[in-house]
Design a protein around this motif. Structure first.
Motif, short mmCIF file in Angstrom:
data_model
loop_
_atom_site.label_atom_id
_atom_site.label_comp_id
_atom_site.label_asym_id
_atom_site.label_seq_id
_atom_site.Cartn_x
_atom_site.Cartn_y
_atom_site.Cartn_z
N ALA A 31 4.16 13.43 -13.72
CA ALA A 31 3.81 13.17 -15.04
C ALA A 31 3.04 14.18 -15.84
O ALA A 31 2.74 13.98 -17.02
N ALA A 32 2.27 15.18 -15.13
CA ALA A 32 1.49 16.10 -15.72
C ALA A 32 2.07 16.48 -17.03
O ALA A 32 1.26 16.47 -18.04
N GLY A 33 3.09 16.93 -16.89
CA GLY A 33 3.72 17.45 -18.33
C GLY A 33 4.26 16.62 -19.15
O GLY A 33 4.00 16.46 -20.34
N GLY A 34 4.86 15.35 -18.77
CA GLY A 34 5.53 14.27 -19.43
C GLY A 34 4.45 13.50 -20.21
O GLY A 34 4.68 13.39 -21.28
N GLY A 90 0.76 -1.22 0.26
CA GLY A 90 0.08 -0.04 0.06
C GLY A 90 0.75 1.30 -0.13
O GLY A 90 0.60 2.13 -0.76
N GLY A 91 1.81 1.07 0.78
CA GLY A 91 2.64 2.38 0.94
C GLY A 91 3.49 2.67 -0.36
O GLY A 91 3.58 3.72 -0.85
N VAL A 92 3.88 1.53 -1.15
CA VAL A 92 4.61 1.80 -2.28
C VAL A 92 3.71 2.51 -3.39
O VAL A 92 3.98 3.46 -4.36
N ARG A 93 2.33 2.12 -3.46
CA ARG A 93 1.56 2.49 -4.46
C ARG A 93 1.19 3.94 -4.16
O ARG A 93 1.07 4.79 -5.09
N VAL A 94 1.08 4.25 -2.81
CA VAL A 94 0.66 5.61 -2.65
C VAL A 94 1.86 6.66 -3.01
O VAL A 94 1.61 7.68 -3.57
N TRP A 95 3.16 5.99 -2.52
CA TRP A 95 4.27 6.82 -2.96
C TRP A 95 4.35 7.21 -4.31
O TRP A 95 4.66 8.12 -4.91
N PHE A 96 4.19 6.03 -5.29
CA PHE A 96 4.45 6.09 -6.72
C PHE A 96 3.35 6.91 -7.32
O PHE A 96 3.85 7.82 -7.92
N PHE A 97 2.20 6.89 -6.75
CA PHE A 97 0.94 7.72 -7.43
C PHE A 97 1.10 9.00 -7.28
O PHE A 97 1.30 9.89 -8.11
N THR A 98 1.54 9.56 -5.95
CA THR A 98 2.21 10.73 -5.53
C THR A 98 3.11 11.26 -6.38
O THR A 98 3.13 12.54 -6.86
N GLY A 99 4.14 10.44 -6.46
CA GLY A 99 5.44 10.97 -7.22
C GLY A 99 4.97 11.22 -8.85
O GLY A 99 5.50 12.27 -9.25
N LEU A 100 4.38 10.23 -9.48
CA LEU A 100 3.80 10.26 -10.79
C LEU A 100 3.10 11.67 -11.07
O LEU A 100 3.20 12.05 -12.12
N ALA A 101 1.95 11.85 -10.19
CA ALA A 101 1.24 12.87 -10.24
C ALA A 101 2.14 14.04 -10.33
O ALA A 101 1.57 15.08 -10.88
N HIS A 102 3.06 14.04 -9.43
CA HIS A 102 3.85 15.52 -9.39
C HIS A 102 4.51 15.61 -10.62
O HIS A 102 5.04 16.78 -11.19
N GLY A 108 10.06 14.56 -11.32
CA GLY A 108 9.76 16.15 -10.92
C GLY A 108 9.04 16.70 -11.92
O GLY A 108 8.97 16.22 -13.14
N PRO A 109 8.55 17.93 -11.52
CA PRO A 109 7.64 18.54 -12.59
C PRO A 109 8.18 19.36 -13.59
O PRO A 109 9.44 19.66 -13.60
N ALA A 110 7.53 19.36 -14.94
CA ALA A 110 8.23 20.05 -16.15
C ALA A 110 8.28 21.50 -15.66
O ALA A 110 9.21 22.06 -16.24
N VAL A 111 7.29 22.04 -15.05
CA VAL A 111 7.37 23.48 -14.91
C VAL A 111 7.35 23.82 -13.28
O VAL A 111 6.30 23.23 -12.79
N PRO A 131 0.85 29.65 -8.68
CA PRO A 131 1.17 28.14 -8.53
C PRO A 131 0.37 27.26 -9.55
O PRO A 131 -0.77 27.88 -9.86
N ALA A 132 0.91 26.33 -10.11
CA ALA A 132 0.17 25.69 -11.19
C ALA A 132 -1.19 25.21 -10.50
O ALA A 132 -2.22 25.50 -11.46
N GLU A 133 -1.28 24.57 -9.25
CA GLU A 133 -2.70 24.11 -8.87
C GLU A 133 -3.36 25.47 -8.98
O GLU A 133 -4.93 25.19 -9.04
#
Lengths: 542, 559
Positions: free
Chosen positions: A99-102, A85-97, A306-309, A393-395
């Motif tokens: 992936a948006a641009g890429g 569960g921990g790995v998934r939450v970490w991966f999701f959060t990291g990717l969300a941060h 890391g984020p693109a912008v 801020p982007a958000e």
């Protein structure tokens, strides 16, 4: 830090629990060995005519073995579930941060699915690698004491044990690591061939290429199987080596018995039988470790991109006006690539309705990406009100823009939860109003479970047009004053598309509408229409 | 699990078991060598315990032990290698079947399924069938045969101990059943739970940009964590009971060991002859339970197979082949195309109703009409991807449905809105139309499609990789590749399905020029609603079929 270590770090909160699981595994292992030791001792004593005690120790060890194994299974599985569960939450959060641009704008479902496979490959890390690995390492000193207690000679067998428990798994990990690159390249080749054959099915039929495509897929498959076969054969050789080492150890212990005394020999043989059995699966764990390393590397890389912008260090307050303007914007995706557009200017007054048309690849979606801060221009400014979005801020910027595209995702969840993404605080009445505006209320009402009906994967229980309408309803629920629509109906038939835009004319009243499309259906109500071609915008008469 | 899925898994099992005969035989060989090995080990132990055994006997036992170990190692290796080959053969068979079906079904056979999704079924789901064939099937057979064999040996050696083992072995499934749990309920529950979480996780990751743009990342991450935790709690509740079945196995193993020790304990001092027997049976206990353990450890391979089955049984059905008697070929020079009273519809919606027209050899027909009016349907009917529900399509008077697919394919050239560019070089992509074409022929096609300049500007010329991993092409360049393919194929009938729909007006003009040249001397059907295409039609003296007008005329007729 190696990627695997990074993953292990994520489990910090559960370290004690994970360690407890490994400890139980060790205890269960030790109990098994003590059981065999007692069985051997008891039998040997009986043969040698010694005094027979009630075999209490034997029974105790037997019970302990069974109970400990049960506890071990419970605790290690519980610990594994916590860890994954921990790995998934970490991966999701990291990717969300990151992936948006890429990845976000492109249809990258398959690349993402492959990453999810990698995350899944890490689930075995604790249960199938760390637990057996740790318990075997901890078993070593216990075995040392036990054997020494019986006969110092029996220690001669230890190097063989080390060979099976440590050297072979290490070799297996190396082999699997080397093989992983070749195997994953071959797999990617097979995937591409399969995708080529199926997405190009029209061309394949027309050029009578069925046989050629099948041969191509089979050739790529052979490469995959070849890589796997190589690993399987090498690992099988390691397994056989492990088996031979174990049996040599047992034979050695037997022969030592002729020197060191009968009782010790019997006990040593029984103990070693159990000990070698416990480590026989270690080469397999080594293979898994070798394979997880590559998966961990890909997962960590994606999650930490890391984020693109980057957000501004000190953000300005959000402006009150929602007018958008592009001022002399130039943008290209990378140094050396041609500019998508240069010196582009565009005014989108609050409440206006604008269409941006152009052939695919002209850079229409890039305008959306820049506005959503998924990419930043090399020169020029994009302003919200009077403020450069670079200083916001982007958000906060994204909260002003409701974005709807063909790849807007419908989640495998209830209709209600899909809608609530637009506004988590919306009440029942607001949800129905949004559905009404998107002209989907009747459809949803007709469903037996109404708002709580479950949508299949990708919303596939709805038709294409209904799915777009649901996405529109979600978009309408958001309070964002700007609606950004990027080919929202691509892939749907013309009648459905027209009906959708007729709905939109009514539903989007009062908001700024920016419609990106390669052509219009004729029913859209618009204030201005631009055509993007060759990197510049020209007014289009429609 | 649906009946269809069950039948599929059963059929796979039947195929697999047939193929598994030899590996299972090696597995049994391994078990028998194991029994021999234990026998010699027990003799040696007895010799250690009871002094006075002749050295020659000891040497013989050592030799026997070594031979058995080597034999066992060889069997182990063979069984493993053959297991891999079984899994590989099964995957190869499943993939070939699937691709043959999909390739035969054609683009319209896949209606509603995304090609990427089908590709992933063909690659990843088929890959997941490996364990079922390479591990589960042999382990299932061995879990019955192995213990039965060893139990019999034990029974003949000492009936009491044999009985203990066999009763323990039989109690294992009984205990599992009594706990209300099938052999691998634990594995199955865990598998289902994991699958649910994986589906949710994959869904959220696929939709991640939607979540990011809606500003819902933090909420969703928290919800994901909560879902994982709920799942853990729920699964553990089941596993607590389910693990009892594994415990039954442990208990049976430990109890039989203890019982055999106790059975011999009182007698050994008095009867030294029993010593090797007692040791043999004790050492046999782990061997007896080993096949049962390995069966329990591969149970999830079966669960995986069931999940795969769900996907594979839902593939599109194979189209019927044409009866051999009806097969015909058509002279491939100059094709006169005609539709005779053709109707076609998808489910309830009629697309074409009683349409008749004729295009003489060498002439051009322009199809116009709004999207959805049936232009693409007409093209697909000519391509044979769909068949008319009424009436017939004929080439030179011969009904299309009776022409060999290969002959039909030879006669038709086609250019759509967006050509598919395959992974490979630009040269390979052009040659896709006719792999056996000579270099000169390719060069001519390149020139006629006006690709020469484009290719000259590429770093490796015709050998430049294009497609997903290679050099990106513009829409116009991609369309020129399609034109080059059509020139290379040189078919007498040319179908153009909105060939310029995705192009800039400037590029469109250019591409139409090339198409005009391609159209010369061929029968052409052009579907388009672009203004330029109308000009094209005028230049080539085409006749026009306005599907909207036909429809309206029908409506007026009704009114």
């Amino acid at each position: 830090m190696s990627p695997v270590k990074k993953i292990l770090r994520l489990w910090q909160a559960h370290y004690w629990y994970l360690a407890f699981g490994a400890l139980l595994a060790l205890a269960a292992l030790a109990a098994g060995i003590v059981l065999m030791q007692n069985a051997g001792r008891y039998t040997a004593t009986a043969v040698l005519g010694g005094v027979l005690l009630v075999p209490l120790a034997l029974q105790m060890a037997g019970v302990a073995r069974v109970v400990l194994r049960y506890l071990e299974r419970l605790v290690t599985h519980d610990a594994m579930f916590r860890a994954l569960g921990g790995v998934r939450v970490w991966f999701f959060t990291g990717l969300a941060h990151s992936a948006a641009g890429g990845l976000g704008m492109r249809r990258a479902g398959d690349a993402l699915a492959r990453l999810v496979n990698d995350v899944e490959a890490l689930d075995g890390l604790y249960l199938r690698i760390i637990v057996p690995g740790l318990s075997v390492l901890m078993l070593l000193p216990i075995l040392l004491v036990m054997l020494y207690h019986e006969s110092a000679w029996a220690l001669l067998v230890l190097p063989l044990f080390l060979g099976v428990a440590v050297v072979l798994p290490w070799r297996a990990a190396m082999l699997a690591g080397d093989n992983a690159t070749r195997a994953s390249l071959a797999m990617a080749g097979l995937r591409n061939a399969a995708l080529d054959a199926l997405s190009g099915l029209r061309e394949v039929k027309i050029f009578a290429a069925e046989g050629r495509m099948l041969a191509m897929v089979q050739a790529r498959e052979s490469a995959v199987l070849g890589a796997q076969r190589e690993l399987a054969q090498r690992v099988s050789r390691l397994n056989v080596t492990g088996f031979l080492l174990a049996q040599t150890g047992i034979l050695l212990a037997l022969l030592i018995g002729f020197i060191s005394g009968p009782l010790a020999a019997v006990v040593a043989v029984f103990v070693l039988t159990a000990a070698f059995e416990a480590v026989s699966a270690m080469p397999r764990a080594g293979v898994l470790l070798g394979q997880s390393q590559a998966a961990a590397a890909r997962v960590v890389e994606a999650a930490e991109a890391g984020p693109a912008v980057a957000d501004p260090a000190r953000a300005l307050p959000m402006p009150a006006s929602h007018a958008v303007s592009f001022e002399h914007v130039s943008f290209r995706y990378a140094e050396g690539l041609p500019f998508v557009f240069e010196n582009l200017s565009l005014q989108l007054p609050a409440g206006s309705r604008t269409a941006i048309l152009g052939p695919s690849g002209a850079g229409k979606s890039t305008i959306a990406a820049l506005l959503l801060k998924l990419a930043a221009p090399q020169s020029g400014k994009i302003k919200l009100g009077a403020v450069d979005v670079a200083a916001l801020p982007a958000e906060a910027v994204r909260s002003k823009i409701a974005y709807l595209s063909q790849s807007t995702h419908l989640f495998a969840d209830s209709i209600r939860n899909n809608l609530l993404l637009g506004d988590p605080l919306a009440d029942e009445g607001q949800l129905w109003a949004a559905l009404e505006a998107a002209q989907l209320a009747d459809t949803v009402q007709a469903l037996p479970e109404g708002l709580d009906s479950w949508l299949g994967e990708g919303g596939n229980t709805l038709s294409g047009g209904q799915g777009r309408r649901l996405a529109l309803a979600r978009t309408l629920l958001s309070a964002a004053p700007i609606l950004l629509l990027d080919e929202p109906c691509a892939g749907l038939d013309a009648a459905t598309e027209m009906a959708f835009f007729e709905t939109l004319n009514q539903a989007a009243k009062g908001r700024t509408v920016v419609l990106i499309a390669h052509r219009l259906t004729g029913v859209e109500k618009l204030d201005r229409i631009w055509r993007l071609a060759g990197g510049s915008l020209v007014p289009a008469a429609n | 699990m649906s009946a269809k899925t069950k039948a599929w898994v059963a059929a796979e099992k039947k195929i697999g078991r047939k193929a598994a005969l030899v590996p299972v035989a090696f597995g049994l060989g391994q078990i028998m060598a194991g029994v021999g090995q234990v026998f010699f080990a027990a003799n040696l132990l007895a010799a250690v315990l009871l002094p006075g055994t002749a050295v020659s006997h000891v040497a013989l036992d050592v030799a026997g032990f070594v031979v058995c170990v080597l034999l066992r190692a060889a069997c182990l290796h063979r069984a493993e290698v053959m297991g891999f080959e079984m899994g590989a053969a099964a995957r190869r068979r499943l993939r070939s079947d699937m691709f043959q079906k999909l390739l035969a079904a054609g683009p319209n056979g896949l209606r509603g399924r995304h090609s990427a999704e089908l590709a992933s079924v063909a690659v990843d789901r088929v890959e997941a069938m490996d364990g079922f064939h390479s591990r589960w099937i042999p382990a299932t057979d061995l879990a019955v045969l192995g213990p039965a064999l060893i139990g019999l040996v034990a029974l003949f050696t000492d009936w009491r101990s044999g009985l203990i083992l066999l009763v323990a072995g039989l109690l294992v499934p009984v205990a599992m059943a009594m706990a209300g749990i099938g052999a691998g309920r634990a594995a199955s529950q865990q598998f289902v739970a994991m699958t649910r979480l994986q589906v949710r996780f994959l869904d959220r990751i696929r939709g991640i940009s939607t979540l990011v743009l809606a500003g819902r990342t933090a909420d969703e991450a928290a919800a994901l964590g909560k879902a994982a935790d709920e799942l853990r709690v729920r699964t553990m509740r089941v596993l607590r009971v389910a693990f009892l079945s594994s415990t039954a196995l442990d208990l049976a193993a430990a109890a039989s060991l203890v019982l055999i020790v106790i059975r011999f304990a009182g007698h050994l001092g008095a009867a030294p002859g029993l010593v090797p027997v007692a040791l043999f049976l004790l050492l046999l206990v782990p061997e007896f339970f080993a096949p049962l353990r390995s069966f329990a450890s591969v149970y999830q391979d079966r669960m995986a197979a069931e999940a795969v089955a769900e996907d594979l049984v839902n593939l599109p059905p194979m189209p019927d082949l044409i009866g051999a008697v009806e097969i015909r070929s058509v002279a491939a020079h100059g094709v006169t195309l005609s539709f005779e009273d053709v109707s076609f519809g998808w489910e309830e919606r009629a697309v074409l109703e009683h349409l008749s027209f004729r295009v003489p050899a060498g002439e051009t027909l322009l199809l116009t009409g709004a999207s959805g009016a049936g232009k693409s349907t007409i093209i697909d009917l000519i391509l044979g991807f769909i068949e008319p529900t009424e009436g017939k399509v004929t080439f030179n008077g011969i009904e299309l449905a009776t022409v060999i697919p290969a002959a039909r394919e030879r006669m038709i050239g086609w250019i759509g809105q967006k050509p598919v560019i395959f992974g490979g070089t630009i040269g390979e992509n052009i040659r896709f139309a006719r792999p056996e074409a000579s270099d000169d022929e390719v060069a001519t096609a390149v020139k006629l499609a006006r690709l020469s300049e484009v290719i000259a500007a590429l770093p490796l010329g015709l050998d430049t990789p294009i497609g997903e991993a290679g050099f990106g092409l513009s829409g116009g360049q991609a369309q020129r590749i399609a034109i080059a393919r059509a020139f290379l194929k040189d078919a007498p009938l040319l179908l153009l399905d909105e060939p310029t729909a995705h192009l800039d007006p400037a590029v469109e003009h250019d591409v139409l020029e090339s198409l005009k040249r391609l159209a010369m001397g061929r029968t052409v059907v052009l579907a388009s609603h672009s203004v330029l295409a109308l000009e094209f039609a005028r230049d080539t003296g085409a006749r026009r079929l306005d599907l909207d007008a036909i429809r309206h005329a029908k409506l007026r007729g009704v009114a």
